[in-house]
Structure formats: C-alpha cells, structure tokens
Design a protein around this motif. Structure first.
Motif, PDB file in Angstrom:
ATOM      1  N   GLY A  13      -4.074   2.039  -3.555  1.00  0.00           N
ATOM      2  CA  GLY A  13      -3.134   2.153  -2.438  1.00  0.00           C
ATOM      3  C   GLY A  13      -3.739   2.895  -1.251  1.00  0.00           C
ATOM      4  O   GLY A  13      -3.616   2.473  -0.097  1.00  0.00           O
ATOM      5  N   TYR A  14      -4.388   4.019  -1.545  1.00  0.00           N
ATOM      6  CA  TYR A  14      -5.039   4.762  -0.456  1.00  0.00           C
ATOM      7  C   TYR A  14      -6.187   3.956   0.157  1.00  0.00           C
ATOM      8  O   TYR A  14      -6.391   3.975   1.381  1.00  0.00           O
ATOM      9  CB  TYR A  14      -5.553   6.097  -0.976  1.00  0.00           C
ATOM     10  N   LEU A  15      -6.928   3.243  -0.672  1.00  0.00           N
ATOM     11  CA  LEU A  15      -8.002   2.395  -0.141  1.00  0.00           C
ATOM     12  C   LEU A  15      -7.437   1.316   0.768  1.00  0.00           C
ATOM     13  O   LEU A  15      -7.971   1.050   1.853  1.00  0.00           O
ATOM     14  CB  LEU A  15      -8.786   1.767  -1.295  1.00  0.00           C
TER      15      LEU A  15
ATOM     16  N   SER B 173      -8.275  14.618  -3.260  1.00  0.00           N
ATOM     17  CA  SER B 173      -9.398  14.027  -2.529  1.00  0.00           C
ATOM     18  C   SER B 173      -9.008  12.719  -1.869  1.00  0.00           C
ATOM     19  O   SER B 173      -9.399  12.442  -0.732  1.00  0.00           O
ATOM     20  CB  SER B 173     -10.573  13.821  -3.480  1.00  0.00           C
ATOM     21  N   LEU B 174      -8.204  11.877  -2.574  1.00  0.00           N
ATOM     22  CA  LEU B 174      -7.749  10.615  -1.982  1.00  0.00           C
ATOM     23  C   LEU B 174      -6.918  10.868  -0.729  1.00  0.00           C
ATOM     24  O   LEU B 174      -7.084  10.190   0.296  1.00  0.00           O
ATOM     25  CB  LEU B 174      -6.934   9.834  -3.014  1.00  0.00           C
ATOM     26  N   ALA B 175      -6.024  11.843  -0.798  1.00  0.00           N
ATOM     27  CA  ALA B 175      -5.179  12.150   0.361  1.00  0.00           C
ATOM     28  C   ALA B 175      -6.018  12.681   1.525  1.00  0.00           C
ATOM     29  O   ALA B 175      -5.797  12.318   2.698  1.00  0.00           O
ATOM     30  CB  ALA B 175      -4.112  13.164  -0.028  1.00  0.00           C
TER      31      ALA B 175
ATOM     32  N   CYS C  27       0.837  -1.211   0.000  1.00  0.00           N
ATOM     33  CA  CYS C  27       0.000   0.000   0.000  1.00  0.00           C
ATOM     34  C   CYS C  27       0.866   1.252   0.000  1.00  0.00           C
ATOM     35  O   CYS C  27       0.588   2.219  -0.726  1.00  0.00           O
ATOM     36  CB  CYS C  27      -0.924   0.006   1.214  1.00  0.00           C
ATOM     37  N   VAL C  28       1.925   1.247   0.822  1.00  0.00           N
ATOM     38  CA  VAL C  28       2.813   2.410   0.887  1.00  0.00           C
ATOM     39  C   VAL C  28       3.466   2.669  -0.466  1.00  0.00           C
ATOM     40  O   VAL C  28       3.571   3.819  -0.928  1.00  0.00           O
ATOM     41  CB  VAL C  28       3.876   2.190   1.989  1.00  0.00           C
TER      42      VAL C  28
ATOM     43  N   TYR D 150      -2.638   7.312 -11.149  1.00  0.00           N
ATOM     44  CA  TYR D 150      -3.845   7.505 -10.338  1.00  0.00           C
ATOM     45  C   TYR D 150      -4.515   6.179  -9.991  1.00  0.00           C
ATOM     46  O   TYR D 150      -5.000   5.990  -8.866  1.00  0.00           O
ATOM     47  CB  TYR D 150      -4.841   8.405 -11.083  1.00  0.00           C
ATOM     48  N   SER D 151      -4.557   5.234 -10.926  1.00  0.00           N
ATOM     49  CA  SER D 151      -5.218   3.956 -10.664  1.00  0.00           C
ATOM     50  C   SER D 151      -4.554   3.204  -9.515  1.00  0.00           C
ATOM     51  O   SER D 151      -5.232   2.545  -8.720  1.00  0.00           O
ATOM     52  CB  SER D 151      -5.202   3.105 -11.939  1.00  0.00           C
TER      53      SER D 151
END
Length: 734
Positions: free
Chosen positions: A85-87, A120-122, A70-71, A79-80
């Motif tokens: 990764g953020y999820l 937005s993801l961050a 994930c990191v 972006y994909s």
C-alpha cells in the motif's frame, strides 16, 4: 488469462506479446480483472492485485483506479499489505491529489507503531510525496523520532526531515537541536542523514549557519576518523572508508567555512591531510579529492593549500577518464583569475587537451587556454591556438577566432605581429569571425602608417591565393583602394617586393566582383576600391570607367547606387585641378557641356546642376579670426541660408603645450535676432592643435538689423579656470 495468475505469469505474458496491440490487449484484460476484484468486499488477494497494477503503471499505462485501494491497504493491520500500500501511494499519489490527504492519519499512527519496519514505511512515504500540509501536521512526530534510540529509525527520520525543510522552510528551526545531537552518533547511516539535514538547514538560513559553525571541530574529528581508519568491510569502497559520508562532510565544511576565517583555519589541516592521503588511482578517491579541492578553493584557505588543490586538478588533467579531465578544467576555469600563476604551471597539459577527441573537453580546454594568455606567453600560446584553429570543429571556430582577436588586441607585442595574427585568422576561419572584425582591422591598419606598404603587399598576395574568405577579401579590397600606389611601386622593406602592374590589380578586383562566392558587401568593397584607384592609376582610367558602368544596372540596389554615383564622379575627376585656379574657371566651365559626353548622352540631364555644383566648390566661405589669446584661437565663418537666415561656424584650436578641458562658448545677439546654438563637436582641445572644436550658431534676422554678437569663452587649463569675452561687429561675407 485468469484473474488469479501470479505477477510473474502476467509479466511473462506481456513480454511474450509480439505486437504492441497484443500487449495492450493483455493489459486491458488484466486491468479489468483487477477492477472487478477491487470491488469485492472480501478480497484476500489485494496486495497481489495491487502489485500487478503497479507493474502496469511502470509500463506507462493508466493505473489511477488503484489509488483508493492503496489508501485502504495502508490502513490494514497486516505488514504485507501495508508494504504494498505504501509502495503504491509513493507511485500513484502525489501532493496535488486529494487522495493523498486521506493517508495522513494512517502515517501518523504508523509513526508511533512498535514495529520499526512499519515506522520506516511511513517515513519513506512522507519523505517521498508529503505535501506542505502533511509536513506541518507530522513535523513534531519526525522530531520525536530523531531523538529515538533506534539508529535505523533515526537515519530514516533525518532524511524525512530534509524533505520537510525543503517543503516548509519555517519548520527548519524545529530540527536544529536534534540535528546537532545526531553528530555524536557512531552509525554512519545516521551521520550521513545528519550531515545532509544540517547542510539543508545552513543553506536556507544564515542564522542557522552561524549556529552550526560551532560544529566544525566535531565534523573535522569525524572526517579525520574516516581518513585514518583502517579497513572496515561495512564501509570500505575500493580502499576508501565510506566515501559517500566523506563527500557529504566536505560539502558541509565548504558551506561552513565560506567567508569565515575562523572556521576555515579549523579545517585547513584536515583538508591538507585528505588531499595527501587519499588514493587518486580509484574513482572513489578522485571523487573525495575533487570535493576537497572545491572546499579548499571556496573557503579562506592558505595559499599553499590552494596551490596543492590546483596541483590535484593538474593531475586530473592527466587522467584517462574524460569526465575527470572535464571537471578539472571546469574548476580551473573558475579560479584562473584569482590563482593565475598556479594554473599557469599546468599550461602545457591544458594545451594538450585541445587535441582531445571529445568535443566538450576541447571546448573547456579552449576556454581555459584563452584565459591563460598573458603578455609573457602571448607568442607561444598564440602559436598553439592558431594550430588548433586550423583543425578545430566548425562549432568551435567562431569562439576560437573571437578569443584570439581579444588576446591579440590586449597583449600584442608589436603592431606587425598584431596584423599578421589577425590576417592568419581571417585566412583560416574568415567565415566564422564577428561582423566588427573588418572595421576593427581597417582601423588598426589605418593607425599603423609605417606598415601600410607591408600590409597592402601581404593582403594582395592573400587575395590572389583565396577569395573564399569574405572578411579577408573585404579588408584586402579596402587596403588596395587606399594604398594601391604603394602596391604599384613594388618597393617594400618589410617583405619581399612584388612587381605589380595596374592591369594585375584591376584583374584581381574584377575577379572579386565577378565571383559567385562574393557577397554584396564584398562587391561593394571591390567596387569602391576600383573607383579609388582611378586617382592613382593613369593608364587604365577607361577600363575603370567600364568596370564601374557595368554595375549601374545591377539588381542589388546598393551596388547600383554606388555605380551610378561613381559614374557621375568620373565627369568631374580631371576638372579638379582646374578648380584650384579661379582665373581659369571661365575657360574651364565653357567646356563642361562637351565633357558630359565622356560617359554617354544618358547623363546630360545633370548639366543644369553643374554650375551650382562648381560654384559651391569655388565659393569657399571666408574665415576671420575673432579671438586669439593665451594660445587659444577662435575663428568665425558665415554662410547665408536665406534672406534672413545665417549659419555661423565657430572653430576653436589650442596651440599651447597643455590640454584644455571644459571648453564652452556662449553667444548673445540683439533682441530682435533669434539665436540657436547647436551642440559642440567636443569640449576638449588637445595640445599643439591636435584637434579642433566646431560649433554651429543659427541666426534668424527677420528685421534685418545690424548684426552684432558677443561671445564668452570659458575653459580650464592646468587646473585654472579662464573666462574671456569678445565682440564681433562684422560678419565676413555679408
């Protein structure tokens, strides 16, 4: 299964597993393949593998080995991969794990990204699992984004700021200016985030609360725009314009208007408008109305507005939805003490809720019905509560009985009604009442001398009808023992007279003693009542003696002790008349040995104690009056404890028309005599000799000097302090 199968194929394979063991096998093979691909440096399917691992995590299987992946994916420029990764970070990481610190720099970089979706993801990740350290490091970035021109970013940043304020209270001051400026936005998402942020800030800081009270007019205007606005397809929910934002604004207004008259006055008109214009036929409308009611009841609102709020809750009680009825009664319960008359108007509807099938609704209706009982409606409300008690669930019976007792004690219109109500409860739910109910009812009956005949007849009939309710049986046995003579007379003006014989009364008590439903406490009441009847019954003394003797060998120690003591008392019963005449005592005492055979030879061992027993009864201590002045009388009696020990009893009484308070006695004796004064029985003397004060003085005279005592009398009568002195030169009986 091939490692490269799509996520859908893996889900299909897992769902098709027939046993849990087969499911674990599928997941273990897939996890092994995912691990192997994670170790490869050139892995083009990282997001594909991590998505499958997240599904495995959702099923409850270990997926911690995907944290570092994930990191790495968060740091990816694609972006994909960032999205997955953020999820994964939000699902697999939390603030307690060290790996979460590795993504702080990536989040900071993405907060400055040119793509709003990356930002937005961050923001979402920080709001979900940001630790206190991360919040401190990234708080300036969030404040910067709150001032952005992009509404999409501002609403995300506002919710992220809420998380930061909850994690680090000190950072709340940083967001105050930005939060204030967000109220001028037109976008409903930004307004919603701003209201949530301001609410959080106000709840955590009184200073911030005072600053945001100036925004009440702005919030009122926003709320009015929502209420009077026409149909908007983007925000309309069942005919109500953005009910989510309305509820949030009402909650914030409630906080701002609490304990502040100026803020409350500014929102009174708005609350009345919302209460009258909101559609109550839909669930969303009821949600807005409920928040309106809570706001009205929590601020310093006008009396008419509070009545309107109570009426809305009254309409909720008629709703078919049990959840709405429940919250209505919960709210009414909170305000019944402050707005009692307004809640009383809905008493009939509340009482009807006692018949509801839902247990939680019944409980709330019972609590509210008990709170509505007053002196003016005690008879009608008690009738409904007694009907409910007869059919209520077992888990509510104790609460209902306790509430009825408290209400009857406070508002009983007459003593007879009070007694009848308690007996009705004992008959219906005697097994669920509190332990103190029996002594309280006995005290009530004792103090109501004019109803002794009525009570003993009613309890006797109840005892014949049902002996399963133990508290009722205990009170009935006590009453029969105390007032059995009134029962045997058969004359009662308050109720229908019943001809009862001595055998009938003893039969009823024997049934209680022999019943398997009777507890040891109940048998103790019945045994004591039987013994008391021996002083009121003349033809069945032998039967009473026989009943009591049976329990002399009872396995219950308490009953056995009572029976043995009562058996010994039988020896002296018919001797008491002789004790009244000292001249006949010698003839009387000569017959004591023969009388010992009344209960059998087994009791002859007590013959040695009988002379001392009767001598103590006959040798009553002489009493002399040592002080009599201004209606206050002080008497003195002595009892020799040993050759040098003496107990002096001082008794004071008041024959005046006024009560005396602060009554104290002080005593002085020669130096060679030791004196110890015990605590007095009271320090108040009621008028007309209503009660007496008793105080013991223990003297020890080892040198046997001539006893003298000086007594100081002090008291307060009609506001005047009185002190006097008296000397005692001789002690009676010495």
């Amino acid at each position: 299964m091939s490692p490269s199968v799509p996520l859908q194929e893996m889900i299909r394979a897992i769902r098709s597993a027939r046993t849990q063991c087969e499911e674990r096998g599928v997941i273990q093979r897939e996890c092994a393949a995912i691990r192997a691909q994670f170790r490869q440096t050139d892995n083009g399917g990282r997001s594909h593998n991590l998505a499958k691992l997240l599904y495995v995590h959702m099923l409850g299987y270990p997926a911690h080995f995907g944290q570092m992946e994930c990191v790495r994916m968060i740091a990816s420029p694609r972006y994909s991969e960032k999205r997955v990764g953020y999820l994964g970070a939000m699902m697999l990481l939390d603030e307690k794990q060290d790996a979460s610190l590795l993504i702080t720099n990536s989040i900071k970089n993405d907060l400055s990204h040119s793509n709003q979706y990356v930002q937005s993801l961050a923001l979402c990740t920080l709001a979900c699992m940001g630790s206190a350290e991360m919040c401190r490091d990234l708080a300036p970035e969030i404040d910067r984004l709150l001032r952005s021109s992009n509404s999409y970013i501002k609403k995300k940043a506002a919710l992220c700021a809420v998380h930061i304020v909850r994690k680090v209270h000190d950072l709340g001051e940083l967001f105050v200016p930005s939060a204030r400026s967000l109220l001028s936005e037109k976008n409903h998402g930004v307004l919603h985030g701003a209201v949530v942020l301001i609410t959080e800030l106000c709840e955590r800081s009184p200073e911030t609360l005072e600053r945001f009270r100036k925004t009440v007019p702005d919030l009122v205007q926003i709320m009015k725009g929502l209420v009077i606005s026409g149909y908007s397809p983007d925000h309309d929910v069942a005919g109500v314009s953005d009910p989510f934002l309305q509820v949030r604004i009402l909650r914030l207004l409630r906080i701002l208007g609490r304990n502040n008259e100026a803020a409350s006055d500014a929102m009174n008109d708005l609350l009345a408008q919302v209460a009258t214009n909101t559609d109550s036929t839909k669930t969303v409308g009821n949600a807005v109305l409920y928040e309106t009611v809570l706001t009205v009841l929590d601020i310093k609102s006008e009396s008419g507005l509070r009545v309107l709020a109570v009426n809305i809750l009254g309409r909720f009680l008629l709703n078919n939805d049990r959840n709405i009825r429940y919250i209505a009664m919960t709210s009414l319960q909170k305000i019944v003490l402050t707005d009692h008359n307004a809640v009383q108007r809905h008493r009939g509807t509340i009482v009807d809720c006692l018949k509801d099938q839902d247990a939680s609704v019944k409980r709330r209706a019972l609590e509210l019905s008990l709170a509505l009982v007053s002196a003016s409606n005690i008879r009608s409300m008690m009738k409904e509560l007694l009907i409910f008690l007869s059919s209520c669930p077992p888990e509510l019976r104790a609460q209902a009985a306790s509430g009825i007792f408290n209400a009857a004690e406070r508002y009983a219109p007459s003593k007879r009604w009070h007694i009848d109500t308690i007996l009705h409860v004992l008959t219906t739910a005697g097994g669920d009442v509190r332990d103190e109910t029996v002594p309280n009812l006995i005290q009530l009956i004792t103090n109501t001398s004019e109803l002794h005949c009525y009570t003993v007849h009613k309890l006797y009939r109840a005892l014949l009808t049902d002996i399963s309710q133990q508290p009722l049986v205990q009170v009935a046995c006590w009453c029969i023992g105390e007032y059995g003579d009134l029962l045997l007379k058969g004359e009662c003006q308050e109720t229908e007279a019943v001809q009862v014989t001595e055998d009938d009364v003893l039969d009823a008590l024997e049934i209680v003693l022999q019943s398997h439903m009777s507890t040891p406490t109940t048998r103790g009441f019945a045994l004591t009542a039987t013994m008391k009847l021996s002083t009121r019954i003349t033809d069945n003394v032998d039967r009473i003696r026989s009943i009591v003797s049976i329990y002399g060998s009872c396995i219950d120690v308490e009953l056995q002790q009572r029976a043995v003591e009562y058996n010994q008392c039988h020896i002296f019963f018919f001797l008491m008349d002789v004790l009244c005449s000292r001249t006949t005592f010698c003839v009387f005492f000569a017959q004591v040995v023969d009388l010992l055979d009344l209960l059998g030879a087994g009791l002859l061992h007590i013959s040695e104690s009988i002379p001392r027993f009767f001598m103590l009864l006959l040798a009553s201590a002489p009493t002399v009056t040592v002080y009599e002045k201004n209606g206050v009388t002080l008497t003195l009696s002595c009892e020799q404890q040993s050759e040098s020990g003496l107990t002096v009893t001082l008794t004071a009484s008041n024959s005046t028309d006024s009560d005396i308070s602060g009554f104290t006695l002080q005593a002085a004796v020669p130096k060679s005599v030791q004196l110890q004064m015990r605590a007095p029985s009271t320090d108040c003397l009621p008028a007309h000799g209503g009660a007496k004060l008793t105080q013991l003085v223990v003297l020890n005279n080892p040198n046997k000097v001539n006893l003298k005592m000086r007594i100081r009398v002090s008291y307060t009568c009609q506001g005047s302090v009185v002190q006097d002195m008296v000397q005692v030169d001789s002690f009676p009986g010495l």
